[in-house]
Design a protein around this motif. Structure first.
Motif, PDB file in Angstrom:
ATOM      1  N   ALA B 140     -75.784  29.157  -2.400  1.00 29.22           N
ATOM      2  CA  ALA B 140     -76.989  29.177  -1.567  1.00 29.22           C
ATOM      3  C   ALA B 140     -76.951  30.306  -0.547  1.00 29.22           C
ATOM      4  O   ALA B 140     -77.977  30.790  -0.100  1.00 29.22           O
ATOM      5  CB  ALA B 140     -77.152  27.842  -0.842  1.00 29.22           C
ATOM      6  N   TYR B 196     -80.434  24.569  -3.490  1.00 26.86           N
ATOM      7  CA  TYR B 196     -81.244  23.861  -2.499  1.00 26.86           C
ATOM      8  C   TYR B 196     -81.821  22.583  -3.075  1.00 26.86           C
ATOM      9  O   TYR B 196     -81.851  21.543  -2.435  1.00 26.86           O
ATOM     10  CB  TYR B 196     -82.382  24.762  -2.007  1.00 26.86           C
ATOM     11  CG  TYR B 196     -81.897  25.948  -1.234  1.00 26.86           C
ATOM     12  CD1 TYR B 196     -81.549  25.828   0.106  1.00 26.86           C
ATOM     13  CD2 TYR B 196     -81.770  27.179  -1.838  1.00 26.86           C
ATOM     14  CE1 TYR B 196     -81.093  26.912   0.820  1.00 26.86           C
ATOM     15  CE2 TYR B 196     -81.319  28.277  -1.129  1.00 26.86           C
ATOM     16  CZ  TYR B 196     -80.988  28.138   0.198  1.00 26.86           C
ATOM     17  OH  TYR B 196     -80.539  29.213   0.901  1.00 26.86           O
ATOM     18  N   ARG B 199     -79.050  20.004  -3.400  1.00 25.28           N
ATOM     19  CA  ARG B 199     -78.636  19.388  -2.134  1.00 25.28           C
ATOM     20  C   ARG B 199     -79.667  18.385  -1.636  1.00 25.28           C
ATOM     21  O   ARG B 199     -79.334  17.311  -1.159  1.00 25.28           O
ATOM     22  CB  ARG B 199     -78.414  20.470  -1.080  1.00 25.28           C
ATOM     23  CG  ARG B 199     -77.254  21.365  -1.405  1.00 25.28           C
ATOM     24  CD  ARG B 199     -76.979  22.322  -0.292  1.00 25.28           C
ATOM     25  NE  ARG B 199     -76.398  21.635   0.850  1.00 25.28           N
ATOM     26  CZ  ARG B 199     -76.031  22.262   1.965  1.00 25.28           C
ATOM     27  NH1 ARG B 199     -76.201  23.538   2.080  1.00 25.28           N
ATOM     28  NH2 ARG B 199     -75.496  21.587   2.962  1.00 25.28           N
ATOM     29  N   VAL B 243     -89.407  20.222  -1.204  1.00 24.14           N
ATOM     30  CA  VAL B 243     -88.346  21.220  -1.256  1.00 24.14           C
ATOM     31  C   VAL B 243     -88.416  22.016  -2.543  1.00 24.14           C
ATOM     32  O   VAL B 243     -88.242  23.234  -2.553  1.00 24.14           O
ATOM     33  CB  VAL B 243     -86.969  20.541  -1.104  1.00 24.14           C
ATOM     34  CG1 VAL B 243     -85.854  21.515  -1.397  1.00 24.14           C
ATOM     35  CG2 VAL B 243     -86.826  19.993   0.291  1.00 24.14           C
ATOM     36  N   ILE B 246     -91.110  24.551  -2.063  1.00 24.16           N
ATOM     37  CA  ILE B 246     -90.687  25.657  -1.203  1.00 24.16           C
ATOM     38  C   ILE B 246     -89.799  26.608  -1.991  1.00 24.16           C
ATOM     39  O   ILE B 246     -89.917  27.826  -1.895  1.00 24.16           O
ATOM     40  CB  ILE B 246     -89.938  25.115   0.039  1.00 24.16           C
ATOM     41  CG1 ILE B 246     -90.918  24.382   0.947  1.00 24.16           C
ATOM     42  CG2 ILE B 246     -89.267  26.242   0.809  1.00 24.16           C
ATOM     43  CD1 ILE B 246     -90.262  23.659   2.096  1.00 24.16           C
ATOM     44  N   GLN B 247     -88.935  26.033  -2.820  1.00 22.26           N
ATOM     45  CA  GLN B 247     -88.025  26.872  -3.598  1.00 22.26           C
ATOM     46  C   GLN B 247     -88.760  27.661  -4.671  1.00 22.26           C
ATOM     47  O   GLN B 247     -88.456  28.822  -4.916  1.00 22.26           O
ATOM     48  CB  GLN B 247     -86.930  26.020  -4.232  1.00 22.26           C
ATOM     49  CG  GLN B 247     -85.963  25.477  -3.219  1.00 22.26           C
ATOM     50  CD  GLN B 247     -85.470  26.560  -2.289  1.00 22.26           C
ATOM     51  OE1 GLN B 247     -85.088  27.635  -2.721  1.00 22.26           O
ATOM     52  NE2 GLN B 247     -85.509  26.304  -0.985  1.00 22.26           N
ATOM     53  N   TRP B 250     -90.387  30.372  -3.123  1.00 19.75           N
ATOM     54  CA  TRP B 250     -89.377  31.386  -2.804  1.00 19.75           C
ATOM     55  C   TRP B 250     -89.158  32.310  -4.005  1.00 19.75           C
ATOM     56  O   TRP B 250     -88.962  33.511  -3.868  1.00 19.75           O
ATOM     57  CB  TRP B 250     -88.080  30.678  -2.419  1.00 19.75           C
ATOM     58  CG  TRP B 250     -86.927  31.577  -2.192  1.00 19.75           C
ATOM     59  CD1 TRP B 250     -86.273  32.346  -3.118  1.00 19.75           C
ATOM     60  CD2 TRP B 250     -86.279  31.835  -0.943  1.00 19.75           C
ATOM     61  NE1 TRP B 250     -85.260  33.036  -2.522  1.00 19.75           N
ATOM     62  CE2 TRP B 250     -85.240  32.759  -1.203  1.00 19.75           C
ATOM     63  CE3 TRP B 250     -86.470  31.378   0.357  1.00 19.75           C
ATOM     64  CZ2 TRP B 250     -84.396  33.211  -0.200  1.00 19.75           C
ATOM     65  CZ3 TRP B 250     -85.621  31.833   1.343  1.00 19.75           C
ATOM     66  CH2 TRP B 250     -84.606  32.745   1.069  1.00 19.75           C
ATOM     67  N   ALA B 252     -91.285  33.404  -5.973  1.00 21.89           N
ATOM     68  CA  ALA B 252     -92.309  34.443  -5.990  1.00 21.89           C
ATOM     69  C   ALA B 252     -91.866  35.657  -5.174  1.00 21.89           C
ATOM     70  O   ALA B 252     -92.266  36.781  -5.446  1.00 21.89           O
ATOM     71  CB  ALA B 252     -93.639  33.897  -5.455  1.00 21.89           C
ATOM     72  N   GLY B 253     -91.022  35.435  -4.152  1.00 26.68           N
ATOM     73  CA  GLY B 253     -90.491  36.558  -3.395  1.00 26.68           C
ATOM     74  C   GLY B 253     -89.228  37.126  -4.027  1.00 26.68           C
ATOM     75  O   GLY B 253     -89.045  38.335  -4.111  1.00 26.68           O
ATOM     76  N   ILE B 290     -99.053  37.243  -4.378  1.00 22.94           N
ATOM     77  CA  ILE B 290     -97.847  36.443  -4.139  1.00 22.94           C
ATOM     78  C   ILE B 290     -98.119  35.373  -3.078  1.00 22.94           C
ATOM     79  O   ILE B 290     -97.727  34.216  -3.227  1.00 22.94           O
ATOM     80  CB  ILE B 290     -96.662  37.351  -3.749  1.00 22.94           C
ATOM     81  CG1 ILE B 290     -96.244  38.191  -4.960  1.00 22.94           C
ATOM     82  CG2 ILE B 290     -95.483  36.521  -3.254  1.00 22.94           C
ATOM     83  CD1 ILE B 290     -95.106  39.140  -4.710  1.00 22.94           C
ATOM     84  N   ALA B 291     -98.824  35.771  -2.004  1.00 20.36           N
ATOM     85  CA  ALA B 291     -99.168  34.786  -0.979  1.00 20.36           C
ATOM     86  C   ALA B 291    -100.026  33.678  -1.577  1.00 20.36           C
ATOM     87  O   ALA B 291     -99.851  32.497  -1.263  1.00 20.36           O
ATOM     88  CB  ALA B 291     -99.887  35.455   0.182  1.00 20.36           C
ATOM     89  N   TYR B 294     -97.881  31.341  -3.504  1.00 28.01           N
ATOM     90  CA  TYR B 294     -97.117  30.607  -2.506  1.00 28.01           C
ATOM     91  C   TYR B 294     -97.933  29.449  -1.938  1.00 28.01           C
ATOM     92  O   TYR B 294     -97.477  28.316  -1.851  1.00 28.01           O
ATOM     93  CB  TYR B 294     -96.803  31.609  -1.392  1.00 28.01           C
ATOM     94  CG  TYR B 294     -95.526  31.401  -0.648  1.00 28.01           C
ATOM     95  CD1 TYR B 294     -94.331  31.871  -1.162  1.00 28.01           C
ATOM     96  CD2 TYR B 294     -95.521  30.804   0.597  1.00 28.01           C
ATOM     97  CE1 TYR B 294     -93.157  31.729  -0.456  1.00 28.01           C
ATOM     98  CE2 TYR B 294     -94.354  30.662   1.315  1.00 28.01           C
ATOM     99  CZ  TYR B 294     -93.169  31.120   0.784  1.00 28.01           C
ATOM    100  OH  TYR B 294     -92.030  30.979   1.490  1.00 28.01           O
ATOM    101  N   ILE B 295     -99.171  29.744  -1.552  1.00 28.69           N
ATOM    102  CA  ILE B 295    -100.034  28.733  -0.939  1.00 28.69           C
ATOM    103  C   ILE B 295    -100.375  27.635  -1.950  1.00 28.69           C
ATOM    104  O   ILE B 295    -100.330  26.447  -1.632  1.00 28.69           O
ATOM    105  CB  ILE B 295    -101.317  29.386  -0.381  1.00 28.69           C
ATOM    106  CG1 ILE B 295    -100.948  30.273   0.813  1.00 28.69           C
ATOM    107  CG2 ILE B 295    -102.343  28.346   0.021  1.00 28.69           C
ATOM    108  CD1 ILE B 295    -102.063  31.157   1.294  1.00 28.69           C
TER     109      ILE B 295
END
Lengths: 293, 318
Positions: B140, B196, B199, B243, B246-247, B250, B252-253, B290-291, B294-295
């Protein structure tokens, strides 16, 4: 009336954990290399970071030369300092900004809270690296911009944690007492609230430092961070990866250094999070479990 | 519940709009004159004025924003300064290529993370649990390109030279025509996010396994397999969904760095090229894209959260 600080005990409890000791050892080694390397390197190898030391990708010396015939070991030893400085500055900026915004939002509530948190949502809609690329595309790969943009994108993530912890303590007796004494809000936030949310904030500090190192190194690796001819670990990996098979040291040394450093800081962060989670302090949260993208 | 979801949807649309504003405002930071930047220092004032007019840069800022936003909404992303072609054309094939990586990594890491987390939770305090926790803590911490380079060193050059370290397919040919070149990029992205998810799943499952209804189910004499699959896992999924989202967002980035590392012809690579060339229209289009991903991913996570856990309602309607 001053609230008791949890910080010394939290640090001590965290450092008693085995992962903290390993993490501290790993971090210390890499930080020592980064801090001393720029001065030890030339003395040790007899070369400087940009001087000609041999043919391109030659295996002379200890770690050979890179594609421009520069000494790899010298450049490796000098390559951590800038990364470290940028990462620490970006972390500090993100933490201070985020903690301030989060505490004000959580303590004030109402419209100011909504405004700050909705503003954070916009910044949270970009992966941090992509936001940094947007800024770099417009302004260019400047050192101050890296620090600024990484710090700013940390801020809303820190603010969420600070806000949550502030909300949890803001109606505690000692803070209501402080309000009854009509202490100014800034004083209440700094002297009463802040000492009581240091646990989660220290976990954030560790987490953000780990990410900052990763982002600065990644941007340099992409050629959009620290610029040549500066010796830098991220940049070196990109410069030398075409010769990975012939002259692996130019890639392996910096990759290992970054890996050991981030693993070290992450182990320390984990120990802080464990210590905070185990304490009976109601304000500490389960920050480390959240992935915090 | 539907009102909650609608409300959440409205917030997403508002955030997306603010993001578009931010992406547009960023272009105003361009130092000096974009036309001069494109034409170079030797350009005559007449040519600069002509290009400004051609680019619509002589109009007031708010009108330029509305024009740009209107274009985005109707599928016109402007013209790439580097290739002189429409941005949509440039991105067309690349979006698919990036999606292959994203979906591949998302599926593997979600399934793997949930399984590993559950497994750890069921063997709490034993060797397996400690091993999984230790490894995920280490992985991680590593930036994407460090994982990628490590994989190249091990699986492409030295120990086991099996997989190619760069994309082999010639330009124009779809990336999946040679599936072997997808292995290392997908594996890198998978390793970035799996720790992530693991965990979080372990933590949530541990909590669930300690709860009264699991004890009850066991006391009833249900087989352990049924207890886990029917009673424990469904209760853990809701909180974990956040989670996971969110991952995945992530990813996408992370795809930007990974595509650059493997010279993979996706939008991440295009973004790096565009940043290097100061190709503003392309940078705007990709960051907005990408945003947007993400959204939307976060929106889906919240909706899953609302639907799987009524307790979340109060929190979401904040």
């Amino acid at each position: 009336m001053t609230a008791t600080t949890t910080r010394p005990t939290l640090l001590r409890r965290a450092l008693a954990l085995p992962q903290a000791k390993i993490g501290l050892a790993l971090t210390t080694v890499v930080v020592a290399v980064a801090l001393l390397g720029p001065w030890v390197g030339p003395w040790l190898t007899g070369h400087d970071t940009t001087g000609f030391a041999g043919k391109p990708f030659q295996s002379g010396g200890i770690a050979g030369t890179d594609g421009l015939g520069r000494d790899v070991l010298t450049r490796f030893l000098a390559g951590g300092l800038t990364l470290l400085i940028y990462a620490v500055l970006a972390t500090a900026l993100g933490l201070v900004l985020g903690a301030a915004l989060g505490m004000v939002a959580g303590y004030s509530g109402g419209r100011l809270d909504s405004l700050i948190m909705r503003g954070s949502d916009v910044l949270l809609s970009f992966p941090q690296l992509v936001f940094a690329l947007l800024a770099i595309a417009m302004i260019g790969p400047e050192g101050w911009l890296l620090v600024l943009v990484i710090g700013i994108t940390h801020a809303p993530r820190v603010a969420r944690v600070a806000r949550q912890s502030t909300v949890a303590v803001k109606d505690a007796d000692f803070i209501r007492a402080a309000r009854m004494y009509a202490l100014p809000r800034r004083r209440i936030l700094l002297r009463e609230v802040l000492p009581n949310i240091t646990g989660p904030l220290m976990v954030e500090l560790g987490l953000r430092l780990t990410y900052s190192i990763g982002y600065v190194a990644s941007l340099s690796f992409l050629g959009l961070g620290i610029q040549p001819p500066t010796a830098d670990w991220g940049l070196m990996i990109n410069e030398n990866r075409i010769a990975l098979v012939v002259e692996p040291w130019g890639v392996l040394l910096p990759v290992l250094a970054i890996a050991v450093l981030t693993v070290g800081t992450n182990l320390i962060t984990d120990s802080l999070a464990s210590a905070a989670a185990r304490s009976s302090d109601a304000t500490t949260s389960h920050t480390a479990k959240e992935a915090s993208a | 519940m539907f009102r909650l979801i609608l409300r959440r949807l409205a917030i997403s649309v508002a955030v997306l709009w603010l993001v578009s504003l931010l992406v547009f405002v960023a272009t105003l930071l361009l130092p000096g004159d974009p036309a001069r930047a494109i034409l170079g220092q030797q350009a005559t004032p007449e040519r600069i004025a002509a290009l400004n007019e051609q680019l619509g840069l002589d109009a007031p800022v708010w009108q330029r924003y509305l024009d740009w936003l209107g274009g985005v909404l109707t599928g016109d992303l402007g013209t790439s300064a580097a290739s002189q072609g429409p941005v949509t054309e440039l991105l067309g094939g690349r979006i698919g290529a990036s999606l292959v990586l994203l979906v591949g990594a998302a599926v593997i890491s979600t399934a793997g993370g949930l399984a590993l987390g559950t497994w750890s939770a069921l063997r709490r305090g034993r060797a397996v649990d400690h091993t999984v926790s230790g490894i995920s803590l280490v992985v991680a911490a590593l930036p994407e390109f460090v994982i990628g380079v490590a994989l190249i060193v091990v699986l492409s050059t030295t120990v086991l030279p099996v997989f190619p370290s760069v994309t082999l397919a010639p330009p124009g040919e779809p990336v999946w025509s040679q599936p072997i070149q997808l292995v290392l990029p997908i594996l890198t992205l998978t390793l970035v996010v799996t720790p992530y998810i693991t965990r979080m799943m372990r933590a949530t499952m541990s909590e669930v396994l300690d709860s009264g209804y699991i004890e009850m189910a066991r006391l009833k004499g249900l087989p352990e397999r049924v207890v886990i699959t029917r009673h424990a896992v469904p209760h853990a999924i809701g909180p974990v969904a956040q989670v996971v989202a969110i991952q995945l967002a992530w990813l996408a980035g992370g795809v930007v760095v990974v595509e650059f590392l493997f010279r993979y012809p996706g939008i991440g690579q295009a973004l790096i090229d565009a940043v290097n060339n100061r190709d503003v229209a392309v940078v705007q289009a990709i960051t907005l894209l990408i945003a947007g991903v993400y959204i939307v991913v976060n929106l889906i996570a919240d909706i899953v959260g609302i639907m799987t856990n009524p307790k979340l309602r109060a929190e979401v309607s904040r």
